[in-house]
Every structure is written in C-alpha cells, then in structure tokens.
Design a protein around this motif. Structure first.
Motif, PDB file in Angstrom:
ATOM      1  N   UNK A  37       0.828  -1.210   0.000  1.00 37.50           N
ATOM      2  CA  UNK A  37       0.000   0.000   0.000  1.00 37.50           C
ATOM      3  C   UNK A  37       0.861   1.258   0.000  1.00 37.50           C
ATOM      4  N   UNK A  38       1.947   1.265   0.775  1.00 45.01           N
ATOM      5  CA  UNK A  38       2.840   2.430   0.810  1.00 45.01           C
ATOM      6  C   UNK A  38       3.512   2.617  -0.533  1.00 45.01           C
ATOM      7  N   UNK A  39       4.024   1.536  -1.095  1.00 44.89           N
ATOM      8  CA  UNK A  39       4.676   1.628  -2.409  1.00 44.89           C
ATOM      9  C   UNK A  39       3.717   2.195  -3.454  1.00 44.89           C
ATOM     10  N   UNK A  40       2.496   1.694  -3.483  1.00 46.05           N
ATOM     11  CA  UNK A  40       1.513   2.182  -4.453  1.00 46.05           C
ATOM     12  C   UNK A  40       1.132   3.634  -4.205  1.00 46.05           C
ATOM     13  N   UNK A  41       1.034   4.034  -2.949  1.00 41.85           N
ATOM     14  CA  UNK A  41       0.678   5.423  -2.633  1.00 41.85           C
ATOM     15  C   UNK A  41       1.789   6.383  -3.072  1.00 41.85           C
ATOM     16  N   UNK A  42       3.043   5.985  -2.881  1.00 40.42           N
ATOM     17  CA  UNK A  42       4.166   6.826  -3.313  1.00 40.42           C
ATOM     18  C   UNK A  42       4.171   6.951  -4.831  1.00 40.42           C
ATOM     19  N   UNK A  43       4.081   5.822  -5.511  1.00 44.81           N
ATOM     20  CA  UNK A  43       4.077   5.827  -6.979  1.00 44.81           C
ATOM     21  C   UNK A  43       2.857   6.566  -7.508  1.00 44.81           C
ATOM     22  N   UNK A  44       1.733   6.427  -6.804  1.00 50.00           N
ATOM     23  CA  UNK A  44       0.504   7.108  -7.212  1.00 50.00           C
ATOM     24  C   UNK A  44       0.623   8.623  -7.190  1.00 50.00           C
ATOM     25  N   UNK A  45       1.563   9.152  -6.420  1.00 48.32           N
ATOM     26  CA  UNK A  45       1.815  10.602  -6.386  1.00 48.32           C
ATOM     27  C   UNK A  45       2.783  11.019  -7.493  1.00 48.32           C
ATOM     28  N   UNK A  46       3.174  10.068  -8.345  1.00 51.63           N
ATOM     29  CA  UNK A  46       4.099  10.376  -9.427  1.00 51.63           C
ATOM     30  C   UNK A  46       5.545  10.425  -8.967  1.00 51.63           C
ATOM     31  N   UNK A  47       5.833   9.824  -7.818  1.00 49.15           N
ATOM     32  CA  UNK A  47       7.182   9.838  -7.264  1.00 49.15           C
ATOM     33  C   UNK A  47       7.871   8.504  -7.529  1.00 49.15           C
ATOM     34  N   UNK A  48       9.188   8.536  -7.540  1.00 50.97           N
ATOM     35  CA  UNK A  48       9.987   7.339  -7.777  1.00 50.97           C
ATOM     36  C   UNK A  48      10.665   6.941  -6.472  1.00 50.97           C
ATOM     37  N   UNK A  49      10.534   5.684  -6.106  1.00 52.72           N
ATOM     38  CA  UNK A  49      11.204   5.176  -4.913  1.00 52.72           C
ATOM     39  C   UNK A  49      12.657   4.926  -5.278  1.00 52.72           C
ATOM     40  N   UNK A  50      13.554   5.641  -4.602  1.00 55.76           N
ATOM     41  CA  UNK A  50      14.980   5.507  -4.881  1.00 55.76           C
ATOM     42  C   UNK A  50      15.561   4.246  -4.264  1.00 55.76           C
ATOM     43  N   UNK A  51      15.063   3.886  -3.086  1.00 54.57           N
ATOM     44  CA  UNK A  51      15.664   2.768  -2.358  1.00 54.57           C
ATOM     45  C   UNK A  51      14.693   2.290  -1.288  1.00 54.57           C
ATOM     46  N   UNK A  52      14.695   0.992  -1.062  1.00 57.75           N
ATOM     47  CA  UNK A  52      13.947   0.425   0.061  1.00 57.75           C
ATOM     48  C   UNK A  52      14.970  -0.209   1.001  1.00 57.75           C
ATOM     49  N   UNK A  53      15.053   0.324   2.205  1.00 55.04           N
ATOM     50  CA  UNK A  53      15.955  -0.199   3.225  1.00 55.04           C
ATOM     51  C   UNK A  53      15.219  -1.275   4.011  1.00 55.04           C
ATOM     52  N   UNK A  54      15.751  -2.471   3.997  1.00 56.30           N
ATOM     53  CA  UNK A  54      15.148  -3.595   4.717  1.00 56.30           C
ATOM     54  C   UNK A  54      15.764  -3.652   6.120  1.00 56.30           C
ATOM     55  N   UNK A  55      15.443  -2.655   6.901  1.00 58.02           N
ATOM     56  CA  UNK A  55      16.039  -2.464   8.220  1.00 58.02           C
ATOM     57  C   UNK A  55      15.731  -3.623   9.160  1.00 58.02           C
ATOM     58  N   UNK A  56      14.527  -4.119   9.119  1.00 53.51           N
ATOM     59  CA  UNK A  56      14.159  -5.237   9.989  1.00 53.51           C
ATOM     60  C   UNK A  56      14.998  -6.468   9.707  1.00 53.51           C
ATOM     61  N   UNK A  57      15.182  -6.786   8.423  1.00 50.72           N
ATOM     62  CA  UNK A  57      16.012  -7.939   8.054  1.00 50.72           C
ATOM     63  C   UNK A  57      17.443  -7.756   8.567  1.00 50.72           C
ATOM     64  N   UNK A  58      17.984  -6.546   8.393  1.00 50.68           N
ATOM     65  CA  UNK A  58      19.351  -6.276   8.836  1.00 50.68           C
ATOM     66  C   UNK A  58      19.463  -6.458  10.346  1.00 50.68           C
ATOM     67  N   UNK A  59      18.523  -5.918  11.103  1.00 50.12           N
ATOM     68  CA  UNK A  59      18.570  -6.047  12.561  1.00 50.12           C
ATOM     69  C   UNK A  59      18.469  -7.503  13.000  1.00 50.12           C
ATOM     70  N   UNK A  60      17.584  -8.248  12.366  1.00 57.45           N
ATOM     71  CA  UNK A  60      17.415  -9.657  12.720  1.00 57.45           C
ATOM     72  C   UNK A  60      18.642 -10.479  12.325  1.00 57.45           C
ATOM     73  N   UNK A  61      19.219 -10.170  11.190  1.00 59.95           N
ATOM     74  CA  UNK A  61      20.383 -10.906  10.693  1.00 59.95           C
ATOM     75  C   UNK A  61      21.633 -10.650  11.536  1.00 59.95           C
ATOM     76  N   UNK A  62      21.785  -9.440  12.054  1.00 63.66           N
ATOM     77  CA  UNK A  62      23.019  -9.061  12.746  1.00 63.66           C
ATOM     78  C   UNK A  62      22.918  -9.099  14.269  1.00 63.66           C
TER      79      UNK A  62
END
Length: 142
Positions: A37-62
């Motif tokens: 839903x967040x991805x679609x809402x951002x794109x729906x505003x005509x914006x480009x997502x530069x990067x998605x940080x998978x912070x949860x995965x990093x915290x769990x992995x490390x």
C-alpha cells in the motif's frame, strides 16, 4: 573556542532529539499488505522510490553478531524517495533543508502490530514535505 563547540554540540543534540520524533499510524493488515500500500501510494503521487531499506532484516540478521537476541521488529522497511518540485521549493527557502532529503516512510511489524509512519520535520518550509508524507500514509492506511 571550547565554549562555541559546546554550544554547537548542544544544538546538534537538540536537533537529533527532534529528529527522533515520528508520526505513526496503525495499519489494519499484514506487513506485506502495508508495504504494498505504501509503495503504491508513493508511486501514485508520481514519485519514484529511490531505495527500500530492509532495516528489519538487517537487525534480525546481525543481532547475534552484536551479542543480542532481542527481536526489535518482525519486519521493517523504509521507503526512500524525493520530489524534485517540492525539494527545490524547500531548499530554495533554506538550502540546509538538504539535510532532510531523501524523504522516508517506514512500515514496521512489532509484536504483530503493523504501523506506518514518517519522521517529523521542523516548522517552516519542511511542513510542506511533512504534509505530503502524511497524504501518502493516509492513502496507504485506508
């Protein structure tokens, strides 16, 4: 000089404390549904997502690598993006608003509760950015 450094350090710490403030909203659904839903809402505003940080995965992995077995989030992603028009506007108002770019919206699952949110920005021109972030989040949580 030492006194000037102390004043600057206090100012930095005050700004860092403000930067910790965030607006969050509960999401009635799964983490995956919220990120979609967040991805679609951002794109729906005509914006480009530069990067998605998978912070949860990093915290769990490390966690074990840093001596912790605490699960902070079951999952957490941060979507980073910019608006050329709005960024130009706020940086023309104050070139130091560059410190806030790119803008981010996070989705996090903590103990089964999914939330969507963003960092709060200072008064002035950056409130236009905060309003945009709130529009995007409101669209995503509907």
């Amino acid at each position: 000089m030492r006194q000037l450094f102390s004043i600057l350090a206090l100012g930095f710490l005050a700004n860092a404390a403000v930067a910790q403030d965030a607006t969050t909203y509960p999401f009635d659904g799964s983490f995956d549904d919220a990120t979609f839903a967040v991805e679609n809402a951002i794109i729906g505003k005509g914006l480009v997502i530069d990067y998605v940080s998978h912070t949860g995965e990093m915290l769990n992995r490390t966690g074990a690598d840093v001596g912790s077995d605490v699960e902070i989030f079951a999952a957490a992603d941060i979507f980073l993006f910019c608006s050329a028009q709005l960024s130009r506007e706020v940086m023309e108002a104050d070139h130091m608003n560059i410190a806030y770019c790119p803008y981010g919206i996070f989705v996090a699952d903590r103990d089964g509760a999914v939330m969507v949110g963003y960092r709060n920005y200072p008064d002035g021109a950056m409130q236009k950015v905060q309003a945009l972030l709130d529009e995007i989040v409101q669209e995503a949580i509907q």
